[in-house]
Scaffold this motif. Sequence first.
Motif, PDB file in Angstrom:
ATOM      1  N   MET B 111      -4.700  22.078  -8.238  1.00 53.70           N
ATOM      2  CA  MET B 111      -4.610  21.961  -9.765  1.00 53.70           C
ATOM      3  C   MET B 111      -3.899  24.209 -10.180  1.00 53.70           C
ATOM      4  N   SER B 112      -2.910  23.527 -10.884  1.00 52.76           N
ATOM      5  CA  SER B 112      -2.227  25.112 -11.692  1.00 52.76           C
ATOM      6  C   SER B 112      -3.923  25.692 -12.173  1.00 52.76           C
ATOM      7  N   GLU B 113      -2.946  26.895 -12.055  1.00 53.04           N
ATOM      8  CA  GLU B 113      -4.343  28.638 -12.528  1.00 53.04           C
ATOM      9  C   GLU B 113      -4.651  27.309 -13.491  1.00 53.04           C
ATOM     10  N   ASN B 114      -4.022  27.257 -14.642  1.00 54.82           N
ATOM     11  CA  ASN B 114      -4.845  26.828 -16.590  1.00 54.82           C
ATOM     12  C   ASN B 114      -4.595  25.608 -16.235  1.00 54.82           C
ATOM     13  N   GLY B 115      -5.618  24.585 -14.649  1.00 53.38           N
ATOM     14  CA  GLY B 115      -6.059  23.399 -14.721  1.00 53.38           C
ATOM     15  C   GLY B 115      -5.263  22.721 -14.673  1.00 53.38           C
ATOM     16  N   SER B 116      -3.809  22.312 -14.816  1.00 49.37           N
ATOM     17  CA  SER B 116      -3.172  21.001 -15.235  1.00 49.37           C
ATOM     18  C   SER B 116      -2.952  20.420 -13.523  1.00 49.37           C
ATOM     19  N   ILE B 117      -2.492  19.687 -13.447  1.00 46.03           N
ATOM     20  CA  ILE B 117      -2.037  18.481 -12.431  1.00 46.03           C
ATOM     21  C   ILE B 117      -0.591  18.023 -12.544  1.00 46.03           C
ATOM     22  N   GLY B 118       0.008  18.374 -11.977  1.00 44.79           N
ATOM     23  CA  GLY B 118       1.661  17.343 -12.201  1.00 44.79           C
ATOM     24  C   GLY B 118       1.292  16.462 -10.970  1.00 44.79           C
ATOM     25  N   ILE B 119       1.793  15.044 -11.990  1.00 40.13           N
ATOM     26  CA  ILE B 119       1.463  13.742 -11.015  1.00 40.13           C
ATOM     27  C   ILE B 119       2.794  13.242 -10.914  1.00 40.13           C
ATOM     28  N   ARG B 120       2.521  12.564  -9.363  1.00 43.98           N
ATOM     29  CA  ARG B 120       4.157  11.412  -9.466  1.00 43.98           C
ATOM     30  C   ARG B 120       4.250  10.290  -8.744  1.00 43.98           C
ATOM     31  N   ILE B 121       4.839   8.827  -9.695  1.00 44.97           N
ATOM     32  CA  ILE B 121       4.990   8.036  -8.415  1.00 44.97           C
ATOM     33  C   ILE B 121       6.248   7.350  -8.334  1.00 44.97           C
ATOM     34  N   PRO B 122       6.302   7.954  -7.320  1.00 44.37           N
ATOM     35  CA  PRO B 122       7.618   7.528  -7.027  1.00 44.37           C
ATOM     36  C   PRO B 122       8.306   6.242  -6.914  1.00 44.37           C
ATOM     37  N   LYS B 123       9.474   5.602  -6.724  1.00 49.36           N
ATOM     38  CA  LYS B 123      10.061   4.616  -6.273  1.00 49.36           C
ATOM     39  C   LYS B 123      10.220   4.073  -4.963  1.00 49.36           C
ATOM     40  N   GLN B 124       9.078   4.532  -4.442  1.00 49.22           N
ATOM     41  CA  GLN B 124       9.922   4.039  -2.957  1.00 49.22           C
ATOM     42  C   GLN B 124       8.473   3.428  -2.871  1.00 49.22           C
ATOM     43  N   ASP B 125       8.314   2.083  -2.134  1.00 48.15           N
ATOM     44  CA  ASP B 125       7.428   1.356  -1.728  1.00 48.15           C
ATOM     45  C   ASP B 125       7.053   1.772  -0.898  1.00 48.15           C
ATOM     46  N   VAL B 126       7.142   2.366   0.403  1.00 47.80           N
ATOM     47  CA  VAL B 126       6.747   2.707   1.867  1.00 47.80           C
ATOM     48  C   VAL B 126       5.611   4.063   1.185  1.00 47.80           C
ATOM     49  N   VAL B 127       6.061   5.005   0.416  1.00 49.70           N
ATOM     50  CA  VAL B 127       5.238   5.975  -0.110  1.00 49.70           C
ATOM     51  C   VAL B 127       3.876   5.145  -0.723  1.00 49.70           C
ATOM     52  N   LEU B 128       4.321   4.629  -1.935  1.00 44.70           N
ATOM     53  CA  LEU B 128       2.913   3.907  -2.141  1.00 44.70           C
ATOM     54  C   LEU B 128       1.839   3.058  -1.667  1.00 44.70           C
ATOM     55  N   ASP B 129       2.968   2.454  -0.396  1.00 46.74           N
ATOM     56  CA  ASP B 129       2.091   1.107   0.142  1.00 46.74           C
ATOM     57  C   ASP B 129       0.914   2.275   0.749  1.00 46.74           C
ATOM     58  N   MET B 130       1.692   3.778   1.156  1.00 50.40           N
ATOM     59  CA  MET B 130       0.978   4.800   2.232  1.00 50.40           C
ATOM     60  C   MET B 130      -0.075   5.151   1.528  1.00 50.40           C
ATOM     61  N   VAL B 131      -0.016   4.997   0.181  1.00 56.91           N
ATOM     62  CA  VAL B 131      -0.538   6.384  -0.482  1.00 56.91           C
ATOM     63  C   VAL B 131      -1.882   5.187  -1.119  1.00 56.91           C
ATOM     64  N   ALA B 132      -1.517   4.350  -1.421  1.00 57.10           N
ATOM     65  CA  ALA B 132      -2.343   2.312  -1.510  1.00 57.10           C
ATOM     66  C   ALA B 132      -3.368   2.512  -0.394  1.00 57.10           C
ATOM     67  N   LEU B 133      -3.158   2.596   0.884  1.00 55.08           N
ATOM     68  CA  LEU B 133      -3.766   2.755   2.061  1.00 55.08           C
ATOM     69  C   LEU B 133      -5.006   3.933   2.367  1.00 55.08           C
ATOM     70  N   PHE B 134      -4.221   4.659   2.011  1.00 46.50           N
ATOM     71  CA  PHE B 134      -4.872   6.165   1.771  1.00 46.50           C
ATOM     72  C   PHE B 134      -6.363   5.798   0.965  1.00 46.50           C
TER      73      PHE B 134
END
Lengths: 360, 366
Positions: B111-134
Amino acid sequence: MIILGIDTSCDDTSIAVSRDRTVLANCISSQDSVHQEFGGVVPMLAKREHHANFQPVLMQALTEAGISIEDVDRIAITIGPGLAPALEIGVELAEQLAATHSLPIEPIHHMEGHLLSSLATNQDGSGGLDPSTVTFPALGILASGGHTEIVLISDWGKYEILGETVDDALGEAYDKVARMLGLGFPGGGKLAQLASFGNPRAYDLPLAMLQSGDCNVSYSGIKTATKRLIYEVSQNATQTLTTEQTQDIAASFQRAALFTFLKKIQKVLEKYPVNNVLLGGGVAVNTVFQEELERLLLPYEAKLSKPVSSRLCQDNGAMIAVAAYIHSQAQYHLPIEKLDRRPQWRLDDYSSALDFSSAL
Amino acid sequence: MNHIIFKKSSINKAISTAREALSAGKLVIYPTETSYGIAADATNPAAIQALRQYKGNRQNKPFSIIVSSRAMAEEYVSLTPLAAQLYEDSLPGAVTVISTGIPGTVAPGVMSENGSIGIRIPKQDVVLDMVALFGKPVTATSANPSDEKQPYDIAELLKSLTAQQKELVAVIIDAGTLSETLPTTIVDARGQQLKVLRQGEIFFDTSNSFSSDSPKQTIEQGSEIIRTYKSFWGKYPIILALSGEMGAGKTHFTKGIAHGLGIETLIKSPSYALVHEYTFIAQKRQLPFLHVDAWRLERSADINALGIEEALQQNGIVALEWATHGQALIDEWNSTAVILQVTLRAAEDESKRHFTIQASFPENLA
C-alpha cells in the motif's frame, strides 16, 4: 595589435575593429542599417539573415577603421552563450575568414565581453578603464535583456558568479513592463525615461528575494505585481492610464526592480572589499541605476567604471575584441579542439576551462 | 530456477508450479500484454521483502497488485462509482487503477503511504488463472530491476540480473519475445474525476484541471505532469504548448518540467535568447530539452530558425511559451508527437493559479 571582434550571439550581426583596447569601429547590423530590407526591430535570428549581414557589416567596420583585412592580426569570436543557430553561423563565417587570411581565431565568452567592456577606449584613446590600475578582487555587475549577474573577478579570466537572476533578467523585466504600458518593444529604455518623471513611492511593489540568504535576484514577482497594479490603476482596464499614472507606475517599478539588485550588490560588497566595480550590459545605460550604484559604492570607496558609449553596452563586437586583447595581455586562452558554438554556457564554467599558462 | 517455456500444453504445469513457488514466498516471472512482470505474494511480508531485494533501489515506492476479478479486487480496496465503471469498461487490460486500500489486507510496503493500492487485471489468461488458483493477489511490477529497461525478452532480462537476483526467482513463465508496448496507464480513481498519473498503453479522454497556491506548487505540478508521460520520453517527441498571459506562471511551470526531467541547472526565462537548450536522460540517451519563449517573435516563421524541429526529430522535449506564436509548428507535429496543451491563468487572488492540460497523442497510438 589589430583585432577583429565578431558577435552573432542573438539578434544582431556585430563586427568591430580595435587596436589593442581602442575601438576603431563598432558596427551593429540593426543600428547601422546595412541591410535596410531586413532592418527594423525584427530579430535577426534566422541564419540566412546573419549570413546576409556578415559581409556588409565587415566591410563597413574595416572602412570605418580605415584598415584592410590584411592589417588584422587576429579574429575574436563569440562562441556562446546565445541563440544556437545565430552563434553557429557567426562561428562558421569567422572560421572561413580566418582560414582565407591565415589569421588566428580566439573564442570568447559573450559575458566576458560585457564584463570587460568598460576597458574599451574611444578612437582617440580617451576614456575607458586602464586595466593596469585595476586591483583584484574586482566586481563585475552585468545587467541586460538576457542576463543579470554579480561576478567576482579575482584576476583577468578568473570569474565566479556570486549572484544571478533565478528567472527573468533585469532588462527583460523592463521590456515586459514597458509592453504592458504600451511602450512597444524593446521599450525598457522608454520606461526608464518615463520613470524619471514619476514618483517612485507612488505605489508599493514587492521587493523579492530580500530574505533568500543568497545574492540571487528574481523579477517574475515584480513583473506580475506590476501587471496587477496597472489593472487596478486603470479601473480594471476600463480606463486609459494618465501620463502621470504611467510615470508613477514606471518609477515605482524601477524602484522595486533596482532596490533588490542593489541590496544584493551591497551584500557582496560587505563580504568582498573591492576597489573596482565594472559595469556592463544594456541596463548600464540607465542613469538612475548608475547613480544609485555610485551612491551605494561611496562608503566602500570603490570606483565604478562603465563603458564609454551606449553602443558598448549592447551586444557588440568591440567588447569581444577588447576581451581578446586582455587574453593576450594577461596570457590566457580557451583551449579547444574544435571551434564550436556553446549556446548554454555559464561564465564560471568558461573561466574554469581557461588555460592560464599562455596566450593563444 | 524453473524455466518453463509457455505453450498450450504446458499451461497447467506452469500455473501449478507458479502457485507452489508463490505459496513458499518465492518470486515468479510471468508474461503480460505489456512486458514481463514479477510476482510475489502481496500478502506475505517476507515475499515482499525478497521482491524489494530483487528490484533494488526503489525507496518506499509501493507495489501495484494483480487480481483475477473485480470481486477479488473488492477484498482489498473500496471502489468508487468511477472505479467500478473503469473495471467494467477497461479491465482486463493495460490499466492500473488506484483505489483506497482496506487496511491490513496486504503486506507492508504494498500500500502507498497515503493508503492507496494500485490494482491491475491483465489481459493474459495464464496470469489470471495463476492468481485465481493462488487465491491471493500478487505483485504487478515489471520484472526488470529498478533503473533497467522494461523487459520484453527473458534471455535479455537474465543478462541484466546478478547471481543474487537470479537466486530469488523460482519460476519463469517464458512466452518468448513480447511485442514492445508502452507500460500500463496508471489512473487514480479515488475521486470524482479520473486523474492519469502515468500515461501508458491505454488512452482516456481527460482534460485535467489543477490549481496552485504558490510558485513552489506550480513547479511541483509541472514536475508531476511531465513524469506522467515518462513512458514517452525519448520514444516520441513531446511538445508542451504553454499559453497564458504574462505572469501566469509559464516559466515556473517550465522550471517544474525541467526538474521532473532530472535537469538540475537553474532554469531562467528565455525571453531574450528565445531558446535555452538543456539535456536530459531517457532510454539511456542524452536528449535535448528546449525551453522556448516565442513572446518577442514578430514573425511566426521565425520559430523555424530556433532548432525546434531538430530537437523533436531526436524525440526530444520542447516547452514552448507563448504557444499561439508557434501554432503552425504544433499543427505540423500533431500526428507524430505527444502534445500537451497547457493553459495557465492567474486568479484574482494574488498567488493562486489555475491551469488545464489537454493531451493529444501520435496517430499510431491514440
